[in-house]
Design a protein around this motif. Structure first.
Motif, PDB file in Angstrom:
ATOM      1  N   UNK A 313      89.894  43.354  71.429  1.00 18.55           N
ATOM      2  CA  UNK A 313      88.866  44.391  71.443  1.00 18.55           C
ATOM      3  C   UNK A 313      87.608  43.924  72.162  1.00 18.55           C
ATOM      4  N   UNK A 314      87.340  42.614  72.099  1.00 16.32           N
ATOM      5  CA  UNK A 314      86.154  42.073  72.764  1.00 16.32           C
ATOM      6  C   UNK A 314      86.259  42.286  74.270  1.00 16.32           C
ATOM      7  N   UNK A 315      87.439  42.005  74.815  1.00 18.25           N
ATOM      8  CA  UNK A 315      87.606  42.147  76.259  1.00 18.25           C
ATOM      9  C   UNK A 315      87.572  43.611  76.673  1.00 18.25           C
ATOM     10  N   UNK A 316      88.156  44.487  75.871  1.00 18.62           N
ATOM     11  CA  UNK A 316      88.147  45.918  76.187  1.00 18.62           C
ATOM     12  C   UNK A 316      86.714  46.438  76.229  1.00 18.62           C
ATOM     13  N   UNK A 317      85.902  46.049  75.214  1.00 12.64           N
ATOM     14  CA  UNK A 317      84.497  46.475  75.185  1.00 12.64           C
ATOM     15  C   UNK A 317      83.718  45.905  76.368  1.00 12.64           C
ATOM     16  N   UNK A 318      83.991  44.644  76.712  1.00 12.14           N
ATOM     17  CA  UNK A 318      83.286  44.007  77.826  1.00 12.14           C
ATOM     18  C   UNK A 318      83.590  44.706  79.142  1.00 12.14           C
ATOM     19  N   UNK A 319      84.869  45.062  79.345  1.00  8.49           N
ATOM     20  CA  UNK A 319      85.240  45.753  80.576  1.00  8.49           C
ATOM     21  C   UNK A 319      84.609  47.139  80.650  1.00  8.49           C
ATOM     22  N   UNK A 320      84.491  47.801  79.496  1.00 11.62           N
ATOM     23  CA  UNK A 320      83.828  49.109  79.474  1.00 11.62           C
ATOM     24  C   UNK A 320      82.346  48.969  79.845  1.00 11.62           C
ATOM     25  N   UNK A 321      81.708  47.900  79.334  1.00 10.27           N
ATOM     26  CA  UNK A 321      80.295  47.664  79.676  1.00 10.27           C
ATOM     27  C   UNK A 321      80.132  47.378  81.166  1.00 10.27           C
ATOM     28  N   UNK A 322      81.042  46.591  81.716  1.00 15.98           N
ATOM     29  CA  UNK A 322      80.965  46.274  83.143  1.00 15.98           C
ATOM     30  C   UNK A 322      81.097  47.537  83.994  1.00 15.98           C
ATOM     31  N   UNK A 323      82.009  48.421  83.563  1.00 12.21           N
ATOM     32  CA  UNK A 323      82.192  49.664  84.300  1.00 12.21           C
ATOM     33  C   UNK A 323      80.923  50.504  84.281  1.00 12.21           C
ATOM     34  N   UNK A 324      80.258  50.523  83.134  1.00 11.18           N
ATOM     35  CA  UNK A 324      79.014  51.281  83.015  1.00 11.18           C
ATOM     36  C   UNK A 324      77.911  50.682  83.876  1.00 11.18           C
ATOM     37  N   UNK A 325      77.846  49.340  83.919  1.00 10.49           N
ATOM     38  CA  UNK A 325      76.816  48.673  84.730  1.00 10.49           C
ATOM     39  C   UNK A 325      76.992  49.013  86.204  1.00 10.49           C
ATOM     40  N   UNK A 326      78.240  48.944  86.687  1.00 14.67           N
ATOM     41  CA  UNK A 326      78.497  49.267  88.099  1.00 14.67           C
ATOM     42  C   UNK A 326      78.126  50.721  88.379  1.00 14.67           C
ATOM     43  N   UNK A 327      78.492  51.596  87.458  1.00 19.57           N
ATOM     44  CA  UNK A 327      78.199  53.015  87.639  1.00 19.57           C
ATOM     45  C   UNK A 327      76.699  53.271  87.631  1.00 19.57           C
ATOM     46  N   UNK A 328      75.969  52.615  86.707  1.00 18.24           N
ATOM     47  CA  UNK A 328      74.518  52.794  86.627  1.00 18.24           C
ATOM     48  C   UNK A 328      73.829  52.267  87.886  1.00 18.24           C
ATOM     49  N   UNK A 329      74.260  51.088  88.365  1.00 18.92           N
ATOM     50  CA  UNK A 329      73.659  50.540  89.581  1.00 18.92           C
ATOM     51  C   UNK A 329      73.887  51.460  90.771  1.00 18.92           C
ATOM     52  N   UNK A 330      75.068  52.066  90.820  1.00 19.32           N
ATOM     53  CA  UNK A 330      75.354  52.979  91.929  1.00 19.32           C
ATOM     54  C   UNK A 330      74.492  54.242  91.819  1.00 19.32           C
ATOM     55  N   UNK A 331      74.314  54.736  90.606  1.00 21.73           N
ATOM     56  CA  UNK A 331      73.503  55.939  90.420  1.00 21.73           C
ATOM     57  C   UNK A 331      72.031  55.675  90.714  1.00 21.73           C
ATOM     58  N   UNK A 332      71.585  54.423  90.477  1.00 17.96           N
ATOM     59  CA  UNK A 332      70.182  54.085  90.777  1.00 17.96           C
ATOM     60  C   UNK A 332      69.870  54.193  92.263  1.00 17.96           C
ATOM     61  N   UNK A 333      70.894  54.047  93.092  1.00 14.09           N
ATOM     62  CA  UNK A 333      70.671  54.181  94.532  1.00 14.09           C
ATOM     63  C   UNK A 333      70.339  55.611  94.917  1.00 14.09           C
ATOM     64  N   UNK A 334      70.672  56.576  94.028  1.00 12.77           N
ATOM     65  CA  UNK A 334      70.379  57.964  94.303  1.00 12.77           C
ATOM     66  C   UNK A 334      71.341  58.565  95.309  1.00 12.77           C
ATOM     67  N   UNK A 335      71.101  59.801  95.696  1.00 11.52           N
ATOM     68  CA  UNK A 335      71.968  60.424  96.703  1.00 11.52           C
ATOM     69  C   UNK A 335      71.838  59.705  98.045  1.00 11.52           C
ATOM     70  N   UNK A 336      72.868  59.821  98.839  1.00  9.90           N
ATOM     71  CA  UNK A 336      72.869  59.158 100.141  1.00  9.90           C
ATOM     72  C   UNK A 336      71.766  59.725 101.026  1.00  9.90           C
ATOM     73  N   UNK A 337      70.924  58.843 101.540  1.00  8.40           N
ATOM     74  CA  UNK A 337      69.795  59.260 102.382  1.00  8.40           C
ATOM     75  C   UNK A 337      70.257  59.517 103.808  1.00  8.40           C
ATOM     76  N   UNK A 338      69.434  60.256 104.528  1.00  7.12           N
ATOM     77  CA  UNK A 338      69.726  60.534 105.934  1.00  7.12           C
ATOM     78  C   UNK A 338      69.779  59.240 106.736  1.00  7.12           C
ATOM     79  N   UNK A 339      68.892  58.297 106.411  1.00  6.96           N
ATOM     80  CA  UNK A 339      68.859  57.021 107.135  1.00  6.96           C
ATOM     81  C   UNK A 339      70.159  56.241 106.922  1.00  6.96           C
ATOM     82  N   UNK A 340      70.690  56.260 105.694  1.00  7.86           N
ATOM     83  CA  UNK A 340      71.953  55.566 105.431  1.00  7.86           C
ATOM     84  C   UNK A 340      73.093  56.198 106.209  1.00  7.86           C
TER      85      UNK A 340
END
Length: 603
Positions: A313-340
């Motif tokens: 269960x420890x590993x399952x919870x850890x992997x779920x947290x990692x997935x959330x971190x990646x998702x949150x970091x991606x969302x922090x970038x916001x929508x794709x800008x014209x410059x990108x």
């Protein structure tokens, strides 16, 4: 500790001073033991090699020595030395560096990395694969060092989400204070060491009495965490070194090969961005897959004994947290800008136009122009110039018709100030030093003299020569700069190929790629040093992992040279452009012998 550090710095300063003064004197016998011009050129090359290996002078400063020494010693006039520092190969490399600056400016690399990690999944083996794929892709276009420095913070954030924040004791903080300060200067996150993991675990377990089974499980879990952390950290620099071999602009040795080919064999036109990519990209993918399997098996990402074992269960919870971190970091970038979007478009155009200029198997777009006028440098510089005036915000057509609209200056995708700050100009000088050295070897007759001393190797079968060359260069570059290594070895390999009557590319390409296969030591490459400075890797970890990586690289490179590379570069025949060079070398040797005999007759 501070006193010891000061003593080490003083000792290093004294050693540099001794090398700077003593090396020129120690190499004087070479001037007397060889023919005049060849001896003087070899003197300069050995002096530069010694300075490069000991770093008695900065690498770029050592690369400037031919501008001073070649004219003074009568090897080459300055009007032939100085242009070597600004060949079209240098401008091809410069275009890649400027494109990399634009990608970093708008965080496109981070968006690509996080998107790939979201797609591959959060299981440790998949995450390691995602890290390696992303790092190698970035390293194809950016420098290996920059790719590693970009990916390490992302890897650390994922690891912290998998294993949680670890509190360290005061003693541990005191011991690692200097290391943490240096890492902060480099904008890298610090990584807890193995002892810090154990210390924090003990603090958390003192309040409760645990059974032996639970303690055993906790110990296994800590070992698992430590191994996974090591696997993550070691996979990033390895992937950067492997990925840099896939494109001509990926790493400096590739461009040095291209420049020295133009110097030694001006008629050789089989190596360009497209042909190199067709050869090196499949090799990179195979090596990357093999390396991922080895790292994942070695560090527990893939458990061969327990495919059907249920996760805790420890590993399952850890992997779920990692997935959330990646998702949150991606969302922090916001929508794709014209410059990108604009940078991504020009990046794709950069790659497509370089690949399609002259792919060899079909006529490229360069065939529409006068032959010999369009090179890869023209293509690359054309694209990056656009970055300096193309707007970073979506242009509005209403502005042109609205007389009351403010006349504000729009920011381009890349400013020259940003390019000045981020482009490593020292690499341009280093490349130029290598090309000047190659020109000196050719003009002075040193390359011919070296070729005349390679008679014992004429009986070596070419496939065996490929393996021996790759092994020797891979071992040499573990202790020396890969750029300096290939500058020193390429002239020798070119002459050896002519002696063996094989296509020079058959020996020069393995030597070039072998320079990037340095995995065993932290000092082998800057990416290795960056990963090692995190504090969680030991030298024995890199040596154990890197030994098999080196062996795999040598064998895979030999396989590639004897299979698909033969059809791409026509390696099965001795080409006409190499035959012309061999005839010129023979005539030069005859001329030297005639001069020597006439001098003896006069005596």
């Amino acid at each position: 500790m501070a006193a010891l550090g000061a003593l080490v710095k003083k000792a290093w300063s004294v050693r540099r001073f001794v090398v700077l003064l003593c090396a020129p004197l120690a190499l004087v016998p070479i001037l007397l033991s060889l023919p005049p011009k060849e001896g003087r050129c070899l003197y300069v090359i050995l002096l530069m090699a010694l300075y490069w290996c000991t770093e008695a002078l900065p690498l770029a400063v050592t690369a400037l020595l031919p501008i001073v020494l070649f004219p003074f010693l009568g090897i080459l006039p300055s009007n032939k030395v100085c242009p070597q520092y600004f060949l079209d190969t240098n401008f091809l490399f410069l275009s890649g560096l400027i494109m990399a600056s634009a990608i970093e400016e708008w965080n496109l690399h981070r968006r690509i990395a996080l998107r790939v990690l979201m797609l591959v999944g959060v299981q440790p083996a998949r995450l390691i694969l995602g890290m390696m794929l992303t790092t190698s892709f970035l390293s194809m276009w950016l420098s290996n060092t920059a790719s590693t420095a970009m990916m390490l913070p992302i890897a650390n954030a994922i690891l912290k989400s998998l294993f949680g924040e670890k509190d360290t004791s005061k003693d541990m903080n005191r011991e690692n204070e200097e290391n943490q300060a240096s890492l902060q200067q480099n904008k890298l996150y610090t990584v807890p060491t193995e002892m810090q993991f154990l210390a924090s675990t003990e603090d958390g377990c003192t309040e409760k009495e645990l059974s032996s089974d639970v303690l055993s499980d906790l110990k296994k879990e800590e070992e698992y965490k430590t191994n996974i952390w090591k696997g993550f950290l070691i996979s990033i620099p390895y992937a950067a070194s492997i990925g840099g071999t896939a494109t001509l602009t990926g790493t400096a040795p590739n461009l040095i090969l291209l420049g020295q080919l133009k110097s030694y064999f001006p008629e050789c036109d089989v190596v360009n961005f497209g042909s190199w990519f067709m050869f090196a990209f499949p090799l990179m993918l195979i090596f990357l897959l093999m390396g991922w399997l080895w790292i994942s098996i070695l560090y527990g990402g893939i458990n061969l004994r327990g495919w059907k074992t249920k996760k805790s269960n420890i590993r399952v919870d850890a992997e779920a947290r990692a997935k959330e971190v990646i998702k949150e970091d991606y969302q922090k970038l916001g929508p794709t800008k014209f410059a990108e979007q604009a940078i991504f478009f020009f990046f794709c155009m950069f790659a497509i136009m370089l690949f399609s200029r002259d792919p060899k198997f079909i006529p490229g777009w360069a065939s529409l122009f006068a032959p010999g006028f369009i090179s890869d440098a023209v293509t690359g510089i054309t694209i990056v110039i656009i970055l300096f005036f193309f707007p970073s915000q979506k242009p509005s057509f209403r502005w042109w018709f609205d007389l009351k609209a403010p006349n504000t200056e729009t920011q381009p995708l890349l400013t020259w100030r940003k390019a000045q700050e981020t482009v490593p100009w020292n690499i341009i000088l280093l490349l130029g030093g290598g090309f000047a050295m190659a020109k000196g070897c050719e003009e002075s007759g040193l390359s011919v003299w070296i070729g005349g001393r390679l008679h014992p190797l004429e009986g070596v079968p070419p496939p065996v020569a490929v393996i021996l060359i790759t092994v020797v260069i891979a071992l040499f570059t573990e202790f020396a700069s890969n750029t300096a290594t290939i500058i020193i070895f390429l002239p020798v390999l070119a002459e050896l190929a002519i002696r063996l009557k094989v296509n020079p590319l058959y020996l020069m390409i393995p030597g070039t790629i072998g320079c990037s296969y340095a995995f065993m030591l932290p000092v082998s490459t800057p990416p290795n040093s960056i990963a090692f400075s995190s504090g969680h890797l030991m030298v024995k970890d890199m040596a154990r992992t890197g030994l098999l990586m080196n062996l795999m690289g040598v064998l895979l490179l030999s396989l590639a040279m004897n299979t698909w590379a033969k059809s791409i570069f026509q390696l099965g025949t001795f080409p006409a452009w190499a035959n012309i060079h061999a005839e010129n070398a023979t005539s030069l040797v005859t001329a030297v012998e005639n001069v020597t005999l006439s001098a003896l007759n006069k005596i």
